[in-house]
Design a protein around this motif. Structure first.
Motif, PDB file in Angstrom:
ATOM      1  N   SER A  89      53.436  64.805  17.525  1.00  0.00           N
ATOM      2  CA  SER A  89      53.219  66.231  17.255  1.00  0.00           C
ATOM      3  C   SER A  89      53.893  66.632  15.946  1.00  0.00           C
ATOM      4  O   SER A  89      53.326  67.389  15.144  1.00  0.00           O
ATOM      5  N   LEU A  90      55.115  66.138  15.723  1.00  0.00           N
ATOM      6  CA  LEU A  90      55.814  66.410  14.470  1.00  0.00           C
ATOM      7  C   LEU A  90      55.091  65.752  13.293  1.00  0.00           C
ATOM      8  O   LEU A  90      54.938  66.367  12.224  1.00  0.00           O
ATOM      9  N   ASP A  91      54.625  64.523  13.486  1.00  0.00           N
ATOM     10  CA  ASP A  91      53.849  63.849  12.440  1.00  0.00           C
ATOM     11  C   ASP A  91      52.625  64.672  12.056  1.00  0.00           C
ATOM     12  O   ASP A  91      52.296  64.821  10.873  1.00  0.00           O
ATOM     13  N   ALA A  92      51.938  65.215  13.062  1.00  0.00           N
ATOM     14  CA  ALA A  92      50.699  65.954  12.809  1.00  0.00           C
ATOM     15  C   ALA A  92      50.939  67.209  11.990  1.00  0.00           C
ATOM     16  O   ALA A  92      50.039  67.673  11.265  1.00  0.00           O
ATOM     17  N   ILE A 102      52.575  67.765   5.040  1.00  0.00           N
ATOM     18  CA  ILE A 102      51.152  68.110   5.001  1.00  0.00           C
ATOM     19  C   ILE A 102      50.643  68.121   6.441  1.00  0.00           C
ATOM     20  O   ILE A 102      50.588  67.082   7.106  1.00  0.00           O
ATOM     21  N   ALA A 103      50.280  69.293   6.922  1.00  0.00           N
ATOM     22  CA  ALA A 103      49.870  69.440   8.320  1.00  0.00           C
ATOM     23  C   ALA A 103      48.401  69.107   8.491  1.00  0.00           C
ATOM     24  O   ALA A 103      47.554  69.512   7.679  1.00  0.00           O
ATOM     25  N   SER A 104      48.099  68.376   9.550  1.00  0.00           N
ATOM     26  CA  SER A 104      46.705  68.047   9.862  1.00  0.00           C
ATOM     27  C   SER A 104      46.217  68.798  11.091  1.00  0.00           C
ATOM     28  O   SER A 104      45.040  68.715  11.429  1.00  0.00           O
ATOM     29  N   GLY A 105      47.112  69.525  11.769  1.00  0.00           N
ATOM     30  CA  GLY A 105      46.724  70.269  12.958  1.00  0.00           C
ATOM     31  C   GLY A 105      47.674  70.003  14.109  1.00  0.00           C
ATOM     32  O   GLY A 105      48.427  69.030  14.106  1.00  0.00           O
ATOM     33  N   ALA A 106      47.635  70.879  15.093  1.00  0.00           N
ATOM     34  CA  ALA A 106      48.530  70.746  16.243  1.00  0.00           C
ATOM     35  C   ALA A 106      48.091  69.605  17.142  1.00  0.00           C
ATOM     36  O   ALA A 106      46.900  69.389  17.362  1.00  0.00           O
ATOM     37  N   ALA A 215      56.289  71.094  23.042  1.00  0.00           N
ATOM     38  CA  ALA A 215      55.540  69.845  23.229  1.00  0.00           C
ATOM     39  C   ALA A 215      54.204  70.072  23.912  1.00  0.00           C
ATOM     40  O   ALA A 215      53.271  69.282  23.747  1.00  0.00           O
ATOM     41  N   ARG A 216      54.067  71.166  24.668  1.00  0.00           N
ATOM     42  CA  ARG A 216      52.824  71.434  25.399  1.00  0.00           C
ATOM     43  C   ARG A 216      51.698  71.837  24.471  1.00  0.00           C
ATOM     44  O   ARG A 216      50.516  71.636  24.784  1.00  0.00           O
ATOM     45  N   THR A 217      52.055  72.430  23.329  1.00  0.00           N
ATOM     46  CA  THR A 217      51.041  72.905  22.377  1.00  0.00           C
ATOM     47  C   THR A 217      51.059  72.146  21.055  1.00  0.00           C
ATOM     48  O   THR A 217      50.075  72.165  20.316  1.00  0.00           O
ATOM     49  N   GLY A 218      52.195  71.522  20.743  1.00  0.00           N
ATOM     50  CA  GLY A 218      52.352  70.889  19.440  1.00  0.00           C
ATOM     51  C   GLY A 218      52.601  71.882  18.331  1.00  0.00           C
ATOM     52  O   GLY A 218      52.524  71.523  17.147  1.00  0.00           O
TER      53      GLY A 218
END
Length: 284
Positions: A89-92, A102-106, A215-218
């Protein structure tokens, strides 16, 4: 008191001791930190947790049981909001091994994480996932460093950029305002205890992104801006500081005997009934 400053695990450390630490004592501290980093850092390609990203098993690290048992308590108390498989989730969101930002989404973490992650005789992942122990890992390492210096006489303060443990003399610590680093919202007084802090202004990037995720949503939390927790050891203080961003956190703190302060994103402060903090901001 002599002060030793150094950088490790991506953060600034300060160890204040009644006498100057010897070269051997400093080497012992470096060994303890290096071992922990090689086992638990998701930013190192050669770490134990990095070796398991595609699943599999590895020899059980020394701190796995105490940390992951505490994660079970954290997860139960927060309804799954705190989860040791939140690494992907943190990687995303861009807080990845290269710190790309650089965010790719939750990306929510696995809700059945305890069925995926095992820690009885070996550390195992039944499916691809990224272990991240950031909710309490730095606190655990502060405890390990303090234990490594147990034979050093007199007062000792081990401070890893806001996660600290005090042995000996009484210490007064300012609680940094999450929206203005030049101000404090109060002062804590502790002795033979640990104090850990977490805030959304630390490790923040992009449009409202930061490292405290549900963690439930990212997605990053939005209600609370900063938390501080005081406990008998830094691991439980660090864990409680994370839990306090979520419903159930105050109940877990009470169960663990942790005193706490937290500030909401609209500037309201709350604290536990017996918290040893002089608060400058009005409490709600």
């Amino acid at each position: 008191m002599p002060l030793w400053r150094f950088d490790a695990i991506g953060t600034r450390w300060e160890i204040e001791s009644a006498r100057e630490l010897t070269d051997d004592e400093r080497a012992t501290v470096s060994t303890v930190i290096g071992r922990f980093d090689r086992e638990w850092s998701r930013f190192r390609p050669d770490s134990v947790v990095s070796s398991l990203t595609e699943g599999g098993s590895a020899p059980l690290p020394a701190d796995a049981e105490v940390m992951l048992d505490a994660y079970r308590d954290l997860s139960d108390a927060t309804g799954g909001a705190v989860n040791p498989l939140v690494g992907a989730s943190l990687d995303a969101l861009g807080y990845d091994a290269s710190i790309s930002l650089i965010a790719s989404g939750a990306q929510p973490a696995p809700s059945d994480w305890s069925a995926v992650l095992g820690w009885s005789e070996r550390l195992t992942l039944a499916a691809p996932a990224i272990i991240d122990v950031g909710a309490l890992g730095k606190g655990r390492l502060v405890d390990l460093v303090q234990q490594a210096l147990a034979e050093v006489p007199g007062a000792l303060v081990v401070d890893a950029s806001g996660d600290l443990a005090v042995r000996g003399g009484e210490v007064r610590i300012g609680l940094e305002h999450p929206f203005d680093a030049t101000r404090a919202i109060g002062v804590a007084t502790i002795q033979d205890q640990a104090l850990c802090a977490s805030a959304i202004n630390r490790r923040a990037w992009g449009d409202g992104l930061h490292h405290v995720l549900d963690a439930r949503t990212g997605l990053p939390v939005r209600t609370w801006a900063a938390t501080w927790a005081i406990a008998q050891d830094a691991m439980h203080a660090d864990a409680a500081a994370t839990a306090l961003f979520f419903d159930g956190g105050t109940r877990l703190a009470a169960d663990w005997g942790v005193e706490w302060v937290r500030m909401s994103t609209d500037g309201r402060a709350q604290l536990s009934p017996d918290c040893p903090v002089e608060l400058f901001t009005a409490a709600s």
